[in-house]
Write a protein that holds these residues in place. Structure first.
Motif, PDB file in Angstrom:
ATOM      1  N   ARG A  78       0.839  -1.199   0.000  1.00  0.00           N
ATOM      2  CA  ARG A  78       0.000   0.000   0.000  1.00  0.00           C
ATOM      3  C   ARG A  78       0.872   1.246   0.000  1.00  0.00           C
ATOM      4  O   ARG A  78       1.572   1.540   0.965  1.00  0.00           O
ATOM      5  N   ASN A  79       0.897   1.946  -1.165  1.00  0.00           N
ATOM      6  CA  ASN A  79       1.585   3.228  -1.307  1.00  0.00           C
ATOM      7  C   ASN A  79       3.049   3.135  -0.872  1.00  0.00           C
ATOM      8  O   ASN A  79       3.520   3.916  -0.041  1.00  0.00           O
ATOM      9  N   VAL A  80       3.765   2.194  -1.455  1.00  0.00           N
ATOM     10  CA  VAL A  80       5.163   1.944  -1.082  1.00  0.00           C
ATOM     11  C   VAL A  80       6.084   2.712  -2.024  1.00  0.00           C
ATOM     12  O   VAL A  80       5.938   2.648  -3.256  1.00  0.00           O
ATOM     13  N   SER A  81       7.066   3.424  -1.441  1.00  0.00           N
ATOM     14  CA  SER A  81       8.058   4.166  -2.222  1.00  0.00           C
ATOM     15  C   SER A  81       9.439   3.953  -1.607  1.00  0.00           C
ATOM     16  O   SER A  81       9.597   4.013  -0.382  1.00  0.00           O
ATOM     17  N   PHE A  82      10.432   3.687  -2.427  1.00  0.00           N
ATOM     18  CA  PHE A  82      11.827   3.566  -1.988  1.00  0.00           C
ATOM     19  C   PHE A  82      12.698   3.525  -3.224  1.00  0.00           C
ATOM     20  O   PHE A  82      12.218   3.381  -4.354  1.00  0.00           O
ATOM     21  N   LYS A  83      14.029   3.648  -3.014  1.00  0.00           N
ATOM     22  CA  LYS A  83      14.973   3.553  -4.122  1.00  0.00           C
ATOM     23  C   LYS A  83      16.208   2.803  -3.666  1.00  0.00           C
ATOM     24  O   LYS A  83      16.775   3.090  -2.610  1.00  0.00           O
ATOM     25  N   ILE A  84      16.614   1.816  -4.490  1.00  0.00           N
ATOM     26  CA  ILE A  84      17.840   1.050  -4.263  1.00  0.00           C
ATOM     27  C   ILE A  84      18.802   1.431  -5.374  1.00  0.00           C
ATOM     28  O   ILE A  84      18.486   1.263  -6.561  1.00  0.00           O
ATOM     29  N   GLU A  85      19.976   1.960  -5.007  1.00  0.00           N
ATOM     30  CA  GLU A  85      20.942   2.390  -6.002  1.00  0.00           C
ATOM     31  C   GLU A  85      21.674   1.179  -6.589  1.00  0.00           C
ATOM     32  O   GLU A  85      21.649   0.077  -6.040  1.00  0.00           O
ATOM     33  N   LYS A  86      22.340   1.410  -7.722  1.00  0.00           N
ATOM     34  CA  LYS A  86      23.098   0.351  -8.369  1.00  0.00           C
ATOM     35  C   LYS A  86      24.172  -0.196  -7.433  1.00  0.00           C
ATOM     36  O   LYS A  86      24.877   0.569  -6.770  1.00  0.00           O
ATOM     37  N   GLY A  87      24.263  -1.529  -7.373  1.00  0.00           N
ATOM     38  CA  GLY A  87      25.323  -2.163  -6.604  1.00  0.00           C
ATOM     39  C   GLY A  87      25.060  -2.242  -5.117  1.00  0.00           C
ATOM     40  O   GLY A  87      25.911  -2.758  -4.367  1.00  0.00           O
ATOM     41  N   GLN A  88      23.940  -1.752  -4.651  1.00  0.00           N
ATOM     42  CA  GLN A  88      23.655  -1.790  -3.216  1.00  0.00           C
ATOM     43  C   GLN A  88      23.168  -3.175  -2.778  1.00  0.00           C
ATOM     44  O   GLN A  88      22.616  -3.942  -3.562  1.00  0.00           O
ATOM     45  N   LEU A  89      23.399  -3.446  -1.484  1.00  0.00           N
ATOM     46  CA  LEU A  89      22.833  -4.623  -0.831  1.00  0.00           C
ATOM     47  C   LEU A  89      21.665  -4.146   0.019  1.00  0.00           C
ATOM     48  O   LEU A  89      21.861  -3.386   0.980  1.00  0.00           O
ATOM     49  N   CYS A  90      20.470  -4.568  -0.359  1.00  0.00           N
ATOM     50  CA  CYS A  90      19.254  -4.153   0.345  1.00  0.00           C
ATOM     51  C   CYS A  90      18.630  -5.363   1.014  1.00  0.00           C
ATOM     52  O   CYS A  90      18.523  -6.436   0.408  1.00  0.00           O
ATOM     53  N   VAL A  91      18.226  -5.199   2.261  1.00  0.00           N
ATOM     54  CA  VAL A  91      17.538  -6.251   3.002  1.00  0.00           C
ATOM     55  C   VAL A  91      16.167  -5.730   3.408  1.00  0.00           C
ATOM     56  O   VAL A  91      16.058  -4.682   4.051  1.00  0.00           O
ATOM     57  N   ILE A  92      15.131  -6.461   2.997  1.00  0.00           N
ATOM     58  CA  ILE A  92      13.763  -6.119   3.376  1.00  0.00           C
ATOM     59  C   ILE A  92      13.374  -7.035   4.521  1.00  0.00           C
ATOM     60  O   ILE A  92      13.368  -8.262   4.375  1.00  0.00           O
ATOM     61  N   VAL A  93      13.065  -6.467   5.673  1.00  0.00           N
ATOM     62  CA  VAL A  93      12.744  -7.270   6.848  1.00  0.00           C
ATOM     63  C   VAL A  93      11.324  -6.961   7.300  1.00  0.00           C
ATOM     64  O   VAL A  93      10.758  -5.909   6.994  1.00  0.00           O
TER      65      VAL A  93
END
Length: 713
Positions: free
Chosen positions: A446-461
């Protein structure tokens, strides 16, 4: 259910049992029957036949396409030509046999008039009928022999068409109940034949039947033309067969759409009691709890209450039909049966010398007209079946054109192949999503916004059901967002070519699957094009932590996790516990049958997850530069702490400058090294930042981190 009723099931529209204006409601025992009220046009005599002819006309272009496709199969036209010639000859043989029977009447006539028997003609007739029987047997055998290779070749040809039609469907399209129903109608499961071959056989059968009727009718007219009262006896015999057919072929319930249910609480409860004592899963509790006397008394009580209303629907419908079987046509059936005998008796009294000839004529006419009538009305009734078959051919081809819900983009990706080495950027802008079939207020995101840059390690918890896996499925474009936009490298994801996007992405989902193939193929499917070498498979297995466990298996990488082919066997001694190295399941099959044992290796969840991980690593092994984004959905959920630690070390080594996105409900070593953490709860992103930033914020992430950390203090 009759052919006409099966045909009606395919008509368009809806059926609402609660609509009294379009549905008739009646009671049959404990059952409620709801029958569609036919429109006025449907009540016009022969209207259903016109409907069948209309459906057949619509399907003819597809039938022509089918014939061209069958013609392209190796040697099919040659075999079909022989099959057609056999059908043609076989359809004429009954008329030939009837002609020989007519010659017998001449022999009887000569014997009556001249008191002598034409032995030459008699032997000729006997020999002719014998030859007809022999040829009929040989033709039937030849048809069966030809049908086998024709069926196999046609079925194999269309198996490729079926495979293509199903393989190309995307997730939301394939999961659609209407699409599943269309697939089932086009590809009947466990069918020994194919729609194409069945249609060819039915069409040839109808043509040969029509030829058989025409030839028999012409011979019958010639035989009866010079017989005293022959036409009268034929008409009376035909009338009797007509009344008999009309009684037997009465519709089971109706010629339209219908549905039946029961709301009787006593009947429903009794059926539940029967299932309770019949199913093995309840046996332990019944025995341990001493429940059977109570269950028996309750069942007996229900039987007494239900009394004569008991019985499943088809039993009740059959009894209901029997009560309505007394009709005007049924009352005339028996009198018409006696009329030929009455005519014969009157003729015998009037012409005693003609008794032998009249008796032979009566026998011939009775047998021939009944057979003729049965074939004629069977052909008439099969017009609905041929319409069904032709409609099935249309569906067989239409199913290959089912449009996918996920529309392919037209922009090549990436424009610069070297840029993929630096990873891919991901941006969600006000993205909302609900799964197909969800209620309007049931949102996965619901209405989710974010940005992951190139080469980043992102963890969704976050907790289970918070929306972590949904984000990965949207990035892989298994679904499109209900609202908002997803950008990959600054480009709208819906404008990118799907094949390019998925070639640049490697993904492991939480609900991963294992294919009914060997371990080698299960891993190799991570990068099927080009075909990977065995060294690549070994390397992917090493990265996924599966190499050691696979090497310990007797068949190694050739081990099947699930055997896709059943074993078949006849009755076995009870002491036989294994067969072909697999356990025998006596609870499933008794006597001649098949064993549904998969014969695969029993593995733990952690071992299975390692094989799934190896498949995910496969693409990076085969082409290091083709993948810029790695997605992992709970990759260590079934791993022990040691295996989890080793996995994350391998991932860091493999990562390079690729973008990696993980979803997890565990907080630990992985989140400490993350460039970005998205903490989710109830379909929204609650907090965003690095591990240290979120701890300093002392919010929900910090609370859960401390809660999990206490278990190790």
């Amino acid at each position: 259910m009759g052919r006409r009723q099966r045909q009606r099931l395919n008509r368009k529209g809806t059926f609402d049992p609660t609509d009294a204006s379009t549905v008739k409601h009646s009671h049959i025992g404990v059952w409620d029957l709801y029958e569609d009220i036919q429109p006025e046009f449907a009540r016009v005599p022969g209207a259903s036949r016109f409907e069948s002819l209309f459906e057949m006309a619509n399907a003819l272009p597809y039938v022509w396409r089918m014939m061209k496709d069958i013609g392209s199969i190796r040697a099919c036209w040659f075999l079909l030509s022989i099959y057609l010639a056999i059908e043609f000859v076989a359809s004429l043989l009954p008329a030939v046999a009837l002609w020989y029977s007519g010659q017998l009447l001449k022999i009887v006539q000569t014997a009556v008039d001249e008191r002598t028997v034409d032995t030459h003609l008699l032997f000729k007739v006997a020999f002719g009928r014998f030859v007809c029987s022999l040829i009929t047997r040989l033709l039937r055998y030849s048809k069966q022999r030809l049908a086998v290779p024709l069926n196999v070749r046609i079925k194999q040809y269309y198996s490729v068409h079926i495979f293509h039609a199903m393989a190309r469907l995307d997730v939301p399209t394939f999961d659609d109940a209407a699409v599943q129903r269309q697939l089932e109608q086009s590809f009947p499961p466990n069918s020994r034949s194919s729609i194409a071959w069945d249609t060819v056989v039915m069409a040839l059968h109808m043509l040969s039947t029509a030829l058989q009727l025409t030839s028999q009718l012409s011979v019958l007219v010639g035989v009866l033309r010079d017989q005293r009262d022959g036409p009268l006896l034929a008409v009376l015999s035909f009338a009797h067969a007509l009344f008999q057919w009309s009684t037997v072929r009465k519709a089971f319930i109706s010629a339209g759409v219908w549905a039946a249910t029961t709301k009787d609480p006593d009947y429903i409860r009794n059926e539940g009691l029967k299932r309770a004592i019949a199913e093995p899963s309840h046996r332990k509790e019944i025995v341990a709890g001493g429940m059977w006397p109570y269950l028996l008394s309750q069942y007996q009580h229900g039987v007494n209450i239900i009394a004569d209303r008991a019985g499943d629907f088809f039993e009740a419908a059959s009894a209901h039909r029997t009560r309505d079987r007394l009709s005007f046509s049924s009352m005339l059936q028996d009198p018409f049966k006696e009329l030929p005998q009455i005519v014969f008796t009157l003729r015998a009294v009037q012409y005693p010398a003609a008794i032998p000839l009249s008796l032979a004529s009566l026998n011939l006419i009775t047998q021939t007209t009944q057979s003729f009538t049965y074939i004629l009305f069977n052909l008439f009734d099969e017009t609905g079946s041929i319409a069904d078959k032709l409609a099935s051919v249309r569906k067989l081809y239409e199913v290959g054109n089912i449009p996918n819900r996920i529309v392919d983009g037209n922009i090549p990706f990436p424009e610069d192949t070297a840029s993929i080495e630096q990873g891919l950027s991901i941006e969600f802008r006000n993205v909302s999503f609900s799964y197909p079939g969800s209620t309007p207020d049931e949102w996965a995101l619901r209405n989710v916004s974010f940005k992951i840059e190139k080469g980043q390690l992102c963890v969704i918890v976050g907790a289970n059901g918070s929306g972590k896996s949904t984000i990965l499925k949207l990035v892989a474009r298994l679904y499109d967002p209900s609202e908002g936009t997803i950008l990959i490298n600054g480009l709208d994801i819906q404008t990118l070519r799907l094949a390019d996007l998925r070639r640049a992405t490697s993904v492991l989902f939480q609900d991963y699957t294992h294919f009914p193939l060997s371990i080698r193929d299960n891993i190799a499917l991570g990068a099927p094009d080009p075909k990977p070498s065995m060294d690549d498979v070994h390397e992917a297995a090493r990265l996924g932590g599966a190499e050691e466990l696979v090497q310990r298996l007797p068949d190694g990488f050739d081990t099947y996790l699930e055997r896709p082919v059943r074993d078949y066997y006849s009755g076995l001694p009870e002491g036989t516990t294994t067969l072909f190295g697999r356990p025998v399941d006596y609870s499933r099959v008794r006597g001649m049958g098949g064993m549904d044992a998969n014969g695969g290796r029993e593995m733990s969840g952690g071992q299975m997850q390692r094989i799934a991980l190896s498949r995910t690593f496969m693409r990076s092994v085969v082409s290091e530069t083709s993948v810029g984004l790695l997605l992992f959905d709970e990759p260590s959920a079934s791993l022990d702490p040691t295996a989890e630690h080793d996995l994350f070390n391998r991932l860091r080594q493999l990562r390079g400058s690729k973008t990696m996105v993980f979803s997890s409900h565990r907080f630990g070593n992985l989140t400490r090294h993350a460039d970005l953490i998205l903490y989710m709860n109830d379909s929204v992103i609650v907090e965003e930042g690095t591990h240290d930033q979120l701890l300093r914020r002392d919010g929900e992430y910090a609370r859960i981190w401390k809660l999990q950390a206490q278990a190790f203090l």
